[in-house]
Design an enzyme around this catalytic site. Structure first.
Site, PDB file in Angstrom:
ATOM      1  N   SER A  41      -8.589   9.751 -19.199  1.00  0.00           N
ATOM      2  CA  SER A  41      -9.444  10.766 -18.567  1.00  0.00           C
ATOM      3  C   SER A  41      -9.535  12.064 -19.365  1.00  0.00           C
ATOM      4  CB  SER A  41      -8.942  11.064 -17.155  1.00  0.00           C
ATOM      5  OG  SER A  41      -7.590  11.465 -17.177  1.00  0.00           O
ATOM      6  N   ASP A 326      -8.120  20.805 -12.337  1.00  0.00           N
ATOM      7  CA  ASP A 326      -7.601  20.169 -11.121  1.00  0.00           C
ATOM      8  C   ASP A 326      -6.085  20.066 -11.300  1.00  0.00           C
ATOM      9  OD1 ASP A 326      -7.212  17.962 -12.779  1.00  0.00           O
ATOM     10  OD2 ASP A 326      -8.859  16.787 -11.927  1.00  0.00           O
ATOM     11  N   HIS A 329      -5.895  17.813 -14.971  1.00  0.00           N
ATOM     12  CA  HIS A 329      -6.691  17.981 -16.190  1.00  0.00           C
ATOM     13  C   HIS A 329      -6.928  19.456 -16.545  1.00  0.00           C
ATOM     14  CE1 HIS A 329      -7.856  14.052 -14.365  1.00  0.00           C
ATOM     15  NE2 HIS A 329      -7.545  13.662 -15.588  1.00  0.00           N
TER      16      HIS A 329
END
Ligand SMILES: *[C@@H]1O[C@H](CO)[C@@H](O)[C@H](O)[C@H]1NC(C)=O
Ligand SMILES: *[C@@H]1O[C@H](CO)[C@@H](O)[C@H](O)[C@H]1NC(C)=O
Ligand SMILES: *[C@@H]1O[C@H](CO)[C@@H](O)[C@H](O)[C@H]1NC(C)=O
Ligand SMILES: *[C@@H]1O[C@H](CO)[C@@H](O)[C@H](O)[C@H]1NC(C)=O
Ligand SMILES: *[C@@H]1O[C@H](CO)[C@@H](O)[C@H](O)[C@H]1NC(C)=O
Length: 362
Positions: A41, A326, A329
């Protein structure tokens, strides 16, 4: 029509207020013909959008600062591959494999998938994901397509993909979403050191597969300080460091083995250039230099289960003052800073043996 000198000056002044990196690249030359990204991610820019998984981010407030808005990037704005592409002189971001069409692929493809790991099973509790092994299969499809497009250009076709840059940034999910998931069998059966060795064995095969697909310039990122991310801190007792030491220590065992891996691959594989990007060194920087004030909390309100932003809730407005977008990340400002040091090292320990700027010149 060529811009007049006054227009150009106005453009420069406007751009300083809008986006400094863009102006730097107006006349920049692309330093490599193409750029391929493999990872999770941290690098995914839309490959998970159509998958059934908790690891997706194509909903607000993700992308709030990105020109194209919602794309599937796990940040408020640019991610590391976007910034690296700019530093390397590319006018546009590299498209995700899931959306790359036609001659776009001649500039490169991003295969990264949220939740993916070196081991195929890592991240399974989040849902579907494209593991590193499958990303390499997708890359073989791309290489065949490129060879087809170039089949009449006999001089170009044999070394085109060999002149490109390959960036591999994977391993976090093998820890967070595999080894350190409570009560997993992996952890009962393997010590942190033997698990790191398992990962290195598999990673070594994968990097050899990449070489066999024509890659010659390969930058390998280490795994970051996972014991310091807010989601991990929220779910584990912390130590005097403010982080979860046993997780950072386990990750360090893996990182310590990547440097010798890079040395071995370089001596085994004829014509290959590998470099190790030391994210531990890069993230030891003082964040206040960038104007960052909040290091222990996310900018957006997050789901306790996944650590990702809760859909449609307002994030903080001072996003450039946060490390974390978040609970997992980084914000755009941190992504750009990391890419900047991977490209042009600040400390000798940031990259071994060379940074990406020098890797592409070799
Ligand atoms: C390659 O050359 C052949 C024969 O000259 C031609 O028919 C074909 O269209 C060309 N293909 C491409 C992709 O240019
Ligand atoms: C870190 O904290 C854990 C749990 O509180 C404790 O068991 C461990 O000994 C600590 N480690 C260090 C290096 O202080
Ligand atoms: C990575 O950086 C850390 C922290 O600066 C350093 O202790 C370590 O030796 C570096 N690793 C390599 C392979 O250079
Ligand atoms: C973050 O650190 C600040 C200052 O040390 C503290 O006041 C705050 O409670 C911390 N926030 C979280 C979410 O731990
Ligand atoms: C690399 O960074 C140094 C400062 O650390 C700077 O002086 C230099 O201009 C940078 N080079 C490039 C090509 O970005």
């Amino acid at each position: 029509m060529a811009p007049s000198a006054t227009n150009l000056i106005l453009l420069i002044i406007l751009s300083i207020f809008i986006n400094i990196p863009q102006i730097l690249n107006i006349h920049a030359q692309q330093q490599v013909p193409c750029l391929f990204f493999f990872g999770d991610s941290i690098s995914d820019n839309g490959n998970n959008n159509a998958l059934t998984t908790l690891a997706k981010s194509n909903y607000p407030p993700y992308g709030i600062d990105f020109p194209d808005g919602l794309t599937g990037r796990f940040s408020n704005g640019e991610i590391v591959p976007d910034a690296l592409a700019k530093f390397l002189g590319f006018a546009n971001p590299i498209p995700p494999f899931a959306a790359a069409r036609g001659s776009d692929i001649l500039k490169g493809v991003n295969y990264a998938s949220g939740g993916a790991g070196i081991l195929d099973e890592s991240g399974i509790q989040l849902g579907s994901r494209i593991s590193m092994s499958r990303q390499l299969l997708n890359h073989q499809i791309t290489v065949r397509r490129i060879q087809n497009m170039m089949r009449n250009q006999t001089t170009e076709k044999n070394n085109y993909v060999g002149r490109c840059l390959y960036v591999v940034n994977i391993g976090s999910n093998d820890y967070i979403n595999n080894y350190f998931v409570p009560n997993t069998q992996t952890r009962r059966l393997q010590t942190p050191d033997s698990f790191a060795e398992t990962l290195i064995q598999k990673f070594s095969q994968q990097l050899r597969t990449l070489y066999n697909s024509g890659a010659r310039k390969i930058a390998v990122f280490g795994v970051g300080l996972l014991g310091c991310i807010p989601q991990v801190i929220a779910n584990n007792p912390t130590n005097a460091s403010g982080c979860v030491d046993f997780i950072n220590n386990a990750v360090q065992l893996f990182n310590n083995k990547v440097k010798p891996l890079v040395d071995n691959l370089k001596s085994d594989l004829n014509g290959a250039q590998f470099t190790y990007i030391n994210i531990t060194s890069i993230s030891s920087a003082d964040p206040s230099v960038l104007g960052i004030r909040v290091v222990n909390a996310s900018c957006c309100p997050v789901s306790r289960q996944t650590g990702q932003c809760i859909p449609n809730r307002n994030p903080c407005s001072n996003r450039n003052e946060y490390i974390f977008w978040d609970n997992v990340h980084p914000t755009e400002i941190v992504n750009i800073a990391m890419a900047s040091r991977a490209y042009n090292a600040t400390l000798p320990s940031d990259a071994y043996p060379v940074d990406i700027r020098r890797l592409v010149q070799q």
